[in-house]
Design an enzyme around this catalytic site. Structure first.
Site, PDB file in Angstrom:
ATOM      1  N   SER A 144       0.820  -1.213   0.000  1.00 56.80           N
ATOM      2  CA  SER A 144       0.000   0.000   0.000  1.00 56.80           C
ATOM      3  C   SER A 144       0.850   1.258   0.000  1.00 56.80           C
ATOM      4  CB  SER A 144      -0.875  -0.007   1.262  1.00 56.80           C
ATOM      5  OG  SER A 144      -1.537   1.226   1.395  1.00 56.80           O
ATOM      6  N   TYR A 170      -1.977  -0.437  10.642  1.00 57.53           N
ATOM      7  CA  TYR A 170      -2.193  -1.048   9.318  1.00 57.53           C
ATOM      8  C   TYR A 170      -0.924  -0.903   8.472  1.00 57.53           C
ATOM      9  CZ  TYR A 170      -3.731  -1.404   4.461  1.00 57.53           C
ATOM     10  OH  TYR A 170      -3.836  -1.735   3.131  1.00 57.53           O
ATOM     11  N   LYS A 174       1.798  -3.800   7.004  1.00 60.49           N
ATOM     12  CA  LYS A 174       2.199  -3.963   5.593  1.00 60.49           C
ATOM     13  C   LYS A 174       3.720  -3.829   5.459  1.00 60.49           C
ATOM     14  CE  LYS A 174      -1.711  -4.685   3.492  1.00 60.49           C
ATOM     15  NZ  LYS A 174      -1.986  -5.968   2.821  1.00 60.49           N
TER      16      LYS A 174
HETATM   17  P1  NAD Z   1     -11.270  -6.588   0.959  1.00 65.00           P
HETATM   18  O1  NAD Z   1     -11.504  -6.541   2.431  1.00 65.00           O
HETATM   19  O2  NAD Z   1     -12.398  -6.297   0.057  1.00 65.00           O
HETATM   20  O3  NAD Z   1     -10.667  -8.008   0.563  1.00 65.00           O
HETATM   21  C1  NAD Z   1      -9.851  -8.750   1.446  1.00 65.00           C
HETATM   22  C2  NAD Z   1     -10.359 -10.185   1.410  1.00 65.00           C
HETATM   23  O4  NAD Z   1      -9.569 -10.970   2.300  1.00 65.00           O
HETATM   24  C3  NAD Z   1     -11.811 -10.304   1.868  1.00 65.00           C
HETATM   25  O5  NAD Z   1     -12.528 -11.111   0.960  1.00 65.00           O
HETATM   26  C4  NAD Z   1     -11.707 -10.972   3.236  1.00 65.00           C
HETATM   27  O6  NAD Z   1     -12.839 -11.752   3.535  1.00 65.00           O
HETATM   28  C5  NAD Z   1     -10.435 -11.785   3.067  1.00 65.00           C
HETATM   29  N1  NAD Z   1      -9.737 -12.089   4.321  1.00 65.00           N
HETATM   30  C6  NAD Z   1      -9.469 -11.262   5.355  1.00 65.00           C
HETATM   31  N2  NAD Z   1      -8.824 -11.921   6.316  1.00 65.00           N
HETATM   32  C7  NAD Z   1      -8.661 -13.201   5.872  1.00 65.00           C
HETATM   33  C8  NAD Z   1      -8.064 -14.355   6.433  1.00 65.00           C
HETATM   34  N3  NAD Z   1      -7.506 -14.346   7.654  1.00 65.00           N
HETATM   35  N4  NAD Z   1      -8.068 -15.503   5.717  1.00 65.00           N
HETATM   36  C9  NAD Z   1      -8.650 -15.539   4.493  1.00 65.00           C
HETATM   37  N5  NAD Z   1      -9.250 -14.471   3.924  1.00 65.00           N
HETATM   38  C10 NAD Z   1      -9.240 -13.313   4.613  1.00 65.00           C
HETATM   39  O7  NAD Z   1     -10.035  -5.613   0.663  1.00 65.00           O
HETATM   40  P2  NAD Z   1      -9.456  -5.135  -0.733  1.00 65.00           P
HETATM   41  O8  NAD Z   1      -9.783  -3.704  -0.897  1.00 65.00           O
HETATM   42  O9  NAD Z   1      -9.836  -6.082  -1.800  1.00 65.00           O
HETATM   43  O10 NAD Z   1      -7.898  -5.225  -0.423  1.00 65.00           O
HETATM   44  C11 NAD Z   1      -7.142  -6.377  -0.746  1.00 65.00           C
HETATM   45  C12 NAD Z   1      -5.724  -6.191  -0.253  1.00 65.00           C
HETATM   46  O11 NAD Z   1      -5.177  -4.991  -0.790  1.00 65.00           O
HETATM   47  C13 NAD Z   1      -5.615  -6.066   1.266  1.00 65.00           C
HETATM   48  O12 NAD Z   1      -4.467  -6.774   1.695  1.00 65.00           O
HETATM   49  C14 NAD Z   1      -5.428  -4.576   1.482  1.00 65.00           C
HETATM   50  O13 NAD Z   1      -4.702  -4.287   2.643  1.00 65.00           O
HETATM   51  C15 NAD Z   1      -4.653  -4.168   0.236  1.00 65.00           C
HETATM   52  N6  NAD Z   1      -4.851  -2.756  -0.147  1.00 65.00           N
HETATM   53  C16 NAD Z   1      -6.103  -2.294  -0.393  1.00 65.00           C
HETATM   54  C17 NAD Z   1      -6.285  -0.941  -0.720  1.00 65.00           C
HETATM   55  C18 NAD Z   1      -7.663  -0.400  -0.990  1.00 65.00           C
HETATM   56  O14 NAD Z   1      -7.809   0.827  -0.986  1.00 65.00           O
HETATM   57  N7  NAD Z   1      -8.677  -1.221  -1.245  1.00 65.00           N
HETATM   58  C19 NAD Z   1      -5.183  -0.082  -0.802  1.00 65.00           C
HETATM   59  C20 NAD Z   1      -3.916  -0.605  -0.558  1.00 65.00           C
HETATM   60  C21 NAD Z   1      -3.752  -1.947  -0.234  1.00 65.00           C
HETATM   61  N1  UFG Z   2     -12.237  12.159   2.518  1.00 68.85           N
HETATM   62  C1  UFG Z   2     -13.235  13.070   2.794  1.00 68.85           C
HETATM   63  N2  UFG Z   2     -14.426  12.603   3.277  1.00 68.85           N
HETATM   64  C2  UFG Z   2     -14.666  11.269   3.501  1.00 68.85           C
HETATM   65  C3  UFG Z   2     -13.618  10.355   3.211  1.00 68.85           C
HETATM   66  C4  UFG Z   2     -12.415  10.826   2.729  1.00 68.85           C
HETATM   67  O1  UFG Z   2     -13.055  14.269   2.621  1.00 68.85           O
HETATM   68  O2  UFG Z   2     -15.764  10.910   3.958  1.00 68.85           O
HETATM   69  C5  UFG Z   2     -10.964  12.644   1.950  1.00 68.85           C
HETATM   70  C6  UFG Z   2      -9.748  12.327   2.807  1.00 68.85           C
HETATM   71  O3  UFG Z   2      -9.559  13.327   3.789  1.00 68.85           O
HETATM   72  C7  UFG Z   2      -8.653  12.273   1.752  1.00 68.85           C
HETATM   73  C8  UFG Z   2      -9.371  11.724   0.506  1.00 68.85           C
HETATM   74  O4  UFG Z   2     -10.752  11.968   0.724  1.00 68.85           O
HETATM   75  O5  UFG Z   2      -8.204  13.569   1.452  1.00 68.85           O
HETATM   76  C9  UFG Z   2      -9.154  10.235   0.288  1.00 68.85           C
HETATM   77  O6  UFG Z   2      -9.483   9.536   1.486  1.00 68.85           O
HETATM   78  P1  UFG Z   2      -9.716   7.949   1.481  1.00 68.85           P
HETATM   79  O7  UFG Z   2     -10.107   7.572   2.876  1.00 68.85           O
HETATM   80  O8  UFG Z   2     -10.627   7.562   0.383  1.00 68.85           O
HETATM   81  O9  UFG Z   2      -8.288   7.377   1.112  1.00 68.85           O
HETATM   82  P2  UFG Z   2      -6.882   7.515   1.836  1.00 68.85           P
HETATM   83  O10 UFG Z   2      -5.937   8.080   0.828  1.00 68.85           O
HETATM   84  O11 UFG Z   2      -6.980   8.227   3.111  1.00 68.85           O
HETATM   85  O12 UFG Z   2      -6.503   6.001   2.181  1.00 68.85           O
HETATM   86  C10 UFG Z   2      -6.731   4.926   1.294  1.00 68.85           C
HETATM   87  C11 UFG Z   2      -6.937   3.660   2.127  1.00 68.85           C
HETATM   88  C12 UFG Z   2      -5.667   3.282   2.819  1.00 68.85           C
HETATM   89  C13 UFG Z   2      -4.571   3.165   1.804  1.00 68.85           C
HETATM   90  C14 UFG Z   2      -4.429   4.444   1.025  1.00 68.85           C
HETATM   91  C15 UFG Z   2      -3.388   4.309  -0.046  1.00 68.85           C
HETATM   92  O13 UFG Z   2      -7.948   3.866   3.091  1.00 68.85           O
HETATM   93  O14 UFG Z   2      -5.826   2.058   3.461  1.00 68.85           O
HETATM   94  O15 UFG Z   2      -5.670   4.777   0.411  1.00 68.85           O
HETATM   95  O16 UFG Z   2      -3.658   3.210  -0.832  1.00 68.85           O
HETATM   96  F1  UFG Z   2      -3.429   2.878   2.419  1.00 68.85           F
END
Ligand code: NAD
Ligand code: UFG
Length: 373
Positions: A144, A170, A174
């Site tokens: 991330s 978190y 990572k």
């Molecule tokens: P998500 O929660 O939709 O998907 C994660 C999946 O993993 C879910 O289906 C959940 O049920 C499963 N899971 C959780 N714990 C588990 C376990 N112990 N065993 C088996 N399955 C398990 O999240 P996502 O948005 O699809 O994110 C996927 C990955 O990408 C995560 O590792 C997250 O940290 C990373 N990531 C996501 C974002 C984002 O903004 N979505 C940004 C950066 C990194």
């Molecule tokens: N924001 C608002 N109102 C809301 C939600 C968000 O103004 O209700 C703003 C935040 O302040 C920020 C922007 O929208 O300026 C984006 O916020 P998000 O929460 O959508 O995303 P972040 O960049 O804060 O974080 C996300 C994930 C993290 C991840 C990161 C980088 O939540 O887990 O992107 O991948 F690490």
């Protein structure tokens, strides 16, 4: 064509990536505990890909078909061992893993750091232990942009070599998982994003910026539990009338319109980035790749509001509130290295993101919650 294990494949990013990988001809075995998802996403992926979804148990009963789902936890060592062993027994050894399973809510991680380390670090370590034992040494890992913490303004757009400074549990989890992967690759403490790896490991650590949007069919998308923490699903829920207004966290940031700027990447671009990273690993000598997946373009909160208003033809009521603790002003990727290494770059714009995210939200106002297949 490779036999792949996709952990967390039922989630937001996993489900879209499953579709892209099925379309590329791979055979998928999904392991998910459904702690943040449901099997409906995978039923729909199967429908879009035109293949049946086969359900099985960790000690596989049947030969693996194109798309198999096993319910289980990545921390369950017996489950992992059974999967690798039985796939091998059927003559279909798992060749590579795409590891999405994990917990991802920043605020929750502050409340429950032990749980986040358990799933994201211990879970990853157990998965890697099983892979190592079964001689499966190719993995694409979900990292991330949160690792970059509060990036310095002169490091925008952020290169992979920017300082790593996680600012919440978190991010720390990572970072720990990334460090474990570097240790396995024999690259401990070396900052270069592309390195030869010893011990036969092929590893991609993909640092996602802000993945949003949905598949253009409107059949799969993001389905957050409860009130969304993130901007994009919150905005679509306001547009569809599920929530009255958006709270904008701060209009006094050092950005052009005063609201926070992020690098929003269409989930299908991100899924295609995984396909390219996997193919690059499978076709190369053992190596450790660390790559940003982002567009290189910044959009402010108000830019996203305007784009969604234009798409949905609905007003998005919003009010300005104080800054959210822990936020950075700007995070935008430098995506050059991924372009060079994977011949991949984002293809879809913020307008595409809004069109597809809006189609998903309109067709599924309650996500998969009350969905009919
Ligand atoms: P998500 O929660 O939709 O998907 C994660 C999946 O993993 C879910 O289906 C959940 O049920 C499963 N899971 C959780 N714990 C588990 C376990 N112990 N065993 C088996 N399955 C398990 O999240 P996502 O948005 O699809 O994110 C996927 C990955 O990408 C995560 O590792 C997250 O940290 C990373 N990531 C996501 C974002 C984002 O903004 N979505 C940004 C950066 C990194
Ligand atoms: N924001 C608002 N109102 C809301 C939600 C968000 O103004 O209700 C703003 C935040 O302040 C920020 C922007 O929208 O300026 C984006 O916020 P998000 O929460 O959508 O995303 P972040 O960049 O804060 O974080 C996300 C994930 C993290 C991840 C990161 C980088 O939540 O887990 O992107 O991948 F690490």
């Amino acid at each position: 064509m490779a036999q792949l294990l996709i952990t967390g494949g039922a989630g937001f990013l996993g489900s879209h990536t499953c579709l892209v990988l099925l379309e590329a001809g791979h055979q998928l075995l999904v392991l998910d505990d459904f702690s943040n998802s449901s099997a409906i996403s995978l039923e729909r992926v199967a429908e879009l890909a035109g293949v049946p979804l086969q359900r099985d148990q960790p000690t596989l009963k049947a030969t693996l078909e194109a798309f198999t789902l096993v319910e289980g936890d990545i921390r369950d060592t017996q489950c992992l061992d059974a999967l690798f062993t039985s796939a091998k027994a059927f003559g279909q050894p798992i060749e590579a893993v795409i590891h999405f399973a994990g917990l991802k809510a920043v605020g929750e991680s502050v409340q429950q750091p032990l749980r986040y380390w358990d799933v994201n670090v211990v879970g990853t370590q157990r998965l890697l232990t099983a892979m190592n034992f079964h001689h499966c040494r190719t993995i694409v890992f979900s990292s991330s942009a949160t690792l970059y913490g509060y990036p310095h303004p002169n490091q925008i757009p952020i290169p992979e070599t920017a300082p790593i400074q996680p600012i919440n549990p978190y991010g720390a989890s990572k970072h720990a998982a990334e460090a474990l992967l570097a240790d396995l690759a024999g690259c401990s403490g070396k900052p270069e994003p592309i390195q030869a790896s010893s011990g036969g490991w092929r590893i991609a650590r993909l640092r996602y910026f802000n993945p949003v949007g949905a598949h253009p069919s409107g059949r799969i998308g993001e389905d957050p539990n409860g009130i969304p923490n993130n901007l994009f699903p919150f905005i679509t829920q306001v547009a569809v009338g599920r929530r009255p207004e958006l709270t904008v966290f701060g209009d006094d940031w050092p950005t052009p319109d005063g609201t926070g700027v992020r690098d929003y990447i269409h989930v299908m671009d991100l899924a295609e980035g995984h396909r390219e990273a996997l193919h690059s690993l499978l076709n190369s000598d053992p190596q450790l790749l660390t790559l940003n997946l982002g567009s290189g373009q910044g959009a402010s909160v108000l830019d996203v509001v305007k784009a969604m208003e234009a798409t949905s033809q609905r007003a998005i009521p919003h009010r300005i509130a104080p800054r959210r603790p822990g936020d950075a002003a700007i995070t935008v990727a430098n995506p050059t290295l991924a372009a060079q290494q994977l011949h991949w770059r984002t293809q879809r714009s913020l307008t595409d993101i809004c069109r597809d995210g809006w189609a998903w939200q309109q067709d599924n106002p309650n996500g998969y919650g009350e969905a009919c297949l």
